[in-house]
Scaffold this active site. Structure first.
Site, PDB file in Angstrom:
ATOM      1  N   GLY A  72       1.053  -1.068   0.008  1.00  0.00           N
ATOM      2  CA  GLY A  72      -0.048   0.003   0.058  1.00  0.00           C
ATOM      3  C   GLY A  72       0.746   1.308  -0.098  1.00  0.00           C
ATOM      4  O   GLY A  72       1.981   1.304   0.509  1.00  0.00           O
ATOM      5  N   GLN A 129       3.477   9.971   0.661  1.00  0.00           N
ATOM      6  CA  GLN A 129       4.705   9.210   0.757  1.00  0.00           C
ATOM      7  C   GLN A 129       5.653   9.180  -0.165  1.00  0.00           C
ATOM      8  O   GLN A 129       6.861   8.974   0.032  1.00  0.00           O
ATOM      9  CB  GLN A 129       4.375   7.537   0.906  1.00  0.00           C
ATOM     10  CG  GLN A 129       3.567   7.356   2.454  1.00  0.00           C
ATOM     11  CD  GLN A 129       3.249   5.770   2.566  1.00  0.00           C
ATOM     12  OE1 GLN A 129       2.403   5.388   2.187  1.00  0.00           O
ATOM     13  NE2 GLN A 129       4.238   5.120   3.300  1.00  0.00           N
ATOM     14  N   HIS A 177      -4.703   1.947   7.291  1.00  0.00           N
ATOM     15  CA  HIS A 177      -3.242   2.599   7.605  1.00  0.00           C
ATOM     16  C   HIS A 177      -2.940   3.502   6.377  1.00  0.00           C
ATOM     17  O   HIS A 177      -2.522   4.520   6.905  1.00  0.00           O
ATOM     18  CB  HIS A 177      -2.465   1.075   7.328  1.00  0.00           C
ATOM     19  CG  HIS A 177      -1.190   1.627   7.495  1.00  0.00           C
ATOM     20  ND1 HIS A 177      -0.158   1.137   8.326  1.00  0.00           N
ATOM     21  CD2 HIS A 177      -0.276   1.961   6.436  1.00  0.00           C
ATOM     22  CE1 HIS A 177       1.208   1.474   8.030  1.00  0.00           C
ATOM     23  NE2 HIS A 177       1.157   2.307   6.904  1.00  0.00           N
ATOM     24  N   GLU A 178      -3.261   3.456   5.184  1.00  0.00           N
ATOM     25  CA  GLU A 178      -3.114   4.395   4.286  1.00  0.00           C
ATOM     26  C   GLU A 178      -4.009   5.573   4.171  1.00  0.00           C
ATOM     27  O   GLU A 178      -3.514   6.743   3.872  1.00  0.00           O
ATOM     28  CB  GLU A 178      -3.278   3.695   2.791  1.00  0.00           C
ATOM     29  CG  GLU A 178      -2.336   2.548   2.410  1.00  0.00           C
ATOM     30  CD  GLU A 178      -0.986   2.910   2.552  1.00  0.00           C
ATOM     31  OE1 GLU A 178      -0.326   3.876   2.477  1.00  0.00           O
ATOM     32  OE2 GLU A 178      -0.140   1.628   2.929  1.00  0.00           O
ATOM     33  N   HIS A 206      -2.484   7.985   6.587  1.00  0.00           N
ATOM     34  CA  HIS A 206      -1.325   9.085   5.925  1.00  0.00           C
ATOM     35  C   HIS A 206      -1.887  10.127   5.455  1.00  0.00           C
ATOM     36  O   HIS A 206      -1.362  11.206   5.190  1.00  0.00           O
ATOM     37  CB  HIS A 206      -0.609   8.250   4.720  1.00  0.00           C
ATOM     38  CG  HIS A 206       0.419   7.287   5.296  1.00  0.00           C
ATOM     39  ND1 HIS A 206       1.498   7.660   5.908  1.00  0.00           N
ATOM     40  CD2 HIS A 206       0.514   5.922   5.097  1.00  0.00           C
ATOM     41  CE1 HIS A 206       2.278   6.615   6.136  1.00  0.00           C
ATOM     42  NE2 HIS A 206       1.756   5.346   5.806  1.00  0.00           N
TER      43      HIS A 206
END
Length: 174
Positions: free
Chosen positions: A46, A51, A140-141, A144
């Site tokens: 992912g 990022q 989780h992503e 971000h």
């Protein structure tokens, strides 16, 4: 498409709240291609646009499940402007890692299931219930996109331990 360097902690860009995508156009599709290339090159499952330094609400995920021949099957999924519209009260614990916190892992509790709404790379809307590793990965992503890294879910002591291990690994590699 291009492979970009993955931004790592403690880079302050990882704390940026990403802006919504106004229109799904060729520029966004090029970003998606770069993200997929970068994720595969880094051997991740992912990646959020931030990022690679782009503060836009775009995620790519590919759990790369194993095929009959033992090789990973690519099944990339794209999530533009994703939102969690509902989540389970029951939590699941996964040993999470992150390309922005290389080679460090820790157990994180997240809702076991979640209902997510998003746009795909063609601008079509979707809404679906997700569970298992995909539910964990999207949460989780999506963190971000809000400037949150998985280690923020850890106790202060565990977070400091992970950061010390990361610093030690970086020093050994230098």
């Amino acid at each position: 498409m291009a492979v970009h360097q993955i931004i790592e902690v403690p880079d302050p860009r990882l704390r940026t709240i990403s802006a919504p995508v106004e229109a799904v156009d060729d520029g966004v599709r090029a970003l998606i291609g770069d993200m997929l290339d970068s994720m595969y090159a880094a051997r991740g499952i992912g990646l959020a646009a931030i990022q690679i330094g782009v503060p836009r609400r775009v995620l790519v995920i590919d759990l790369q499940e194993e095929g009959a021949d033992g090789k990973p099957l690519r099944n990339p999924q794209v999530f533009i402007n994703p939102e969690i519209v509902a989540s389970d009260a029951i939590l699941a614990t996964y040993n999470e890692g992150c390309l922005s916190v290389p080679d460090q892992y820790a157990e994180v509790d997240r809702p076991a299931t979640c209902r997510v709404r998003w746009l795909d790379e063609h601008g079509a809307g979707h809404e679906k219930d997700l569970d298992g590793l995909l539910a964990t990965c999207i949460q989780h992503e999506m963190d971000h996109l809000q400037g949150i890294v998985f280690i923020d879910h850890l106790s202060r002591l565990k977070r400091e331990m992970v950061l010390k291990k990361l610093a030690k690994a970086r020093k050994a590699a230098a």
